[in-house]
Every structure is written in structure tokens, then in C-alpha cells.
Design an enzyme around this catalytic site. Sequence first.
Site, mmCIF file in Angstrom:
data_model
loop_
_atom_site.group_PDB
_atom_site.id
_atom_site.type_symbol
_atom_site.label_atom_id
_atom_site.label_comp_id
_atom_site.label_asym_id
_atom_site.label_seq_id
_atom_site.Cartn_x
_atom_site.Cartn_y
_atom_site.Cartn_z
ATOM 1 N N HIS A 112 78.072 30.627 38.306
ATOM 2 C CA HIS A 112 76.637 31.014 38.665
ATOM 3 C C HIS A 112 76.048 30.275 39.944
ATOM 4 O O HIS A 112 76.413 29.118 40.000
ATOM 5 C CB HIS A 112 75.814 31.048 37.417
ATOM 6 C CG HIS A 112 74.558 31.838 37.716
ATOM 7 N ND1 HIS A 112 73.539 31.269 38.350
ATOM 8 C CD2 HIS A 112 74.095 32.963 37.171
ATOM 9 C CE1 HIS A 112 72.253 32.017 38.548
ATOM 10 N NE2 HIS A 112 72.695 33.137 37.947
ATOM 11 N N GLU A 195 75.867 38.721 43.134
ATOM 12 C CA GLU A 195 74.423 38.134 43.157
ATOM 13 C C GLU A 195 73.822 37.621 44.502
ATOM 14 O O GLU A 195 74.464 36.264 44.550
ATOM 15 C CB GLU A 195 74.406 37.009 41.996
ATOM 16 C CG GLU A 195 74.301 37.755 40.554
ATOM 17 C CD GLU A 195 73.457 36.604 39.736
ATOM 18 O OE1 GLU A 195 72.660 37.205 39.108
ATOM 19 O OE2 GLU A 195 73.644 35.672 39.658
HETATM 20 P P1 PGA Z 1 67.254 37.353 37.802
HETATM 21 O O1 PGA Z 1 68.590 36.384 37.449
HETATM 22 O O2 PGA Z 1 67.357 38.437 37.402
HETATM 23 O O3 PGA Z 1 65.992 36.574 37.370
HETATM 24 O O4 PGA Z 1 66.945 37.347 39.342
HETATM 25 C C1 PGA Z 1 69.755 36.688 37.672
HETATM 26 C C2 PGA Z 1 70.518 35.591 37.626
HETATM 27 O O5 PGA Z 1 70.497 34.606 38.281
HETATM 28 O O6 PGA Z 1 71.415 35.646 36.798
#
Ligand code: PGA
Length: 276
Positions: A112, A195
Site C-alpha cells: 500500500h 491506486e
Molecule cells: P480511500 O483509500 O478510499 O480513502 O481513498 C483507499 C486506500 O488508500 O486504500
Amino acid sequence: MVENAKKLIVFNWKMAPNSTKEARRLLGAIIDSKFSILNSEIVVVLPFVYLPFFANFCGLKRESTRINKKEKRLSLKLGSQDVFWEKQGAFTGEISTIMLKNLGVEYVLIGHSERRKYLNETDEVINKKVLAGLEAGLKVILCVGEPEMELRIKNKGLKKTKNYIKKQLEKDLKNILLNYSKSRILNSRLAIVYEPVWAISANNTGKTCKPEDALEIIKFIKKTLNSKFSILNFRVLYGGSIDSKNIGDFLKYPEIDGVLIGGASLKIKEVEKILK
Ligand code: PGA
């Protein structure tokens, strides 16, 4: 190619909530919601301290009674937010794949962007964790994503972003073929989450990723995994500021196999609406 048609919905609680009481309320909201166990697979990715509690709460050891609510509990999947690559030994503060498996943990989130940023996790470390997780039989959810938003130039794709993601995949999945090339088991145990770091709500950039752009990158990731790594059956999800209002805009595309939800997963009302 993705054989599993179910959408994967991953709730990432990050470092929250503060008490087991609040954790119980949040999990209760998921179980009591109207989600159907037939068309989605729901994973809750928890801080380590809540894993044993969750395993109990969801009755991970299957009992014979068939109650609707119990079936739902059983269909919820347990995930951890990290894992260490060594199997056992003098590694103070770390948690092993075996410990997780023994608790009934099925999924592990690796790489992450918050761990890359605050704990300086390198691609080399992430790669070790991916290989260890897969070897132990855990399902790995690997996060990738570029730090800065790429401005779209007319008629040009998201070239810089694709280059960045490709390099990350090459490093984070290094040696995956060497170890697992013929293994179909590997294939269904890997999920990638795209992401974009700038679109994560906690980063407060005020920017969100357009579903069409996420789709373009997700198609690119699928193509790369197919051609470069010969990995055939896997899932690619989107994560970054997903909430009850925009979730449908992403999940409507068959190529987007699910979503990872951070901030909204801590708000009961949002969780209820999302699962509807
Ligand atoms: P968010 O986070 O949905 O608050 O943008 C996603 C993540 O970082 O896992």
C-alpha cells in the site's frame, strides 16, 4: 482473462477504529446490510489486533446450522494489512504468514502506498512479501499506483502512468514466474489494485480519478500481466476515493474486477449504501 465473475469489494480500515467495540459495530453493519453473497466477495482488511476478534465474530469455523445471517458471516473474508516474509524467528514486531493462516486469514494486502511512504517499503521488500504470501497459500492483493496525476494530452494515452506502473509490476512481481509459472493456483490468488496515490482521500489533493482513466490503466495492467508474466487468471481492482456515490461508475465496467475502499469503509451509513 478473469474466470471469477464475482466483484471483489475490499474494505481497508487502515489504522482505525480505536476500540473493539467500534470494530464490532462496523462489522455488524456489513453483515446486517443487504449485500448478496452471490455476486460479490467481501474482504475486510483489518489492523492485526482485530484479526482474532473478527475470526470469532464471523464464525470462520463452519458450523452445520444454516441461517442466512450466518452464511453471510461465513462469506466475509478476512484480510491483513501486511505480512513479514520470513517464516519464524527473531523479527521483533513482525507477523508471519503462518500466524495469519492459522487465524483463518485468507487475504493479505501488500505494498500500500502509505507503507511505501511512511515505512519506506521498497519494491524489493514488497516483492519478498508477495512471494512469501503466495508461497504460504494466502491470496495477495498488491497495490500499485503513480504518485502524481498525469495531465492528458489530446489523443495521447496515459503514457507516463503506464510506464510507472509497468516498472512497479516488474519489480514487485519479480521472480514470480520462476517460482510459479506453471501453477494455476497462483493465478487465482493474485489481485492487483490500481491506486493512483494522488486520488487517495487521505492525501487530500481534492483530485479524483475518472472511471475511464482507471479503466484504461486496468486494461493495461491486465495486458501486461498476460504478456509479460503469462499470468492468466487474476483480478485487477480500482482504489482511491471510492464511496457510495461513485462506486457504480467503476464497477459497471466488466474489466474492473472490484474496488478497494479506505475512508468510506469506516462510516456505517456509507458502508450500508455501498453494499446495497
Ligand atoms: P480511500 O483509500 O478510499 O480513502 O481513498 C483507499 C486506500 O488508500 O486504500
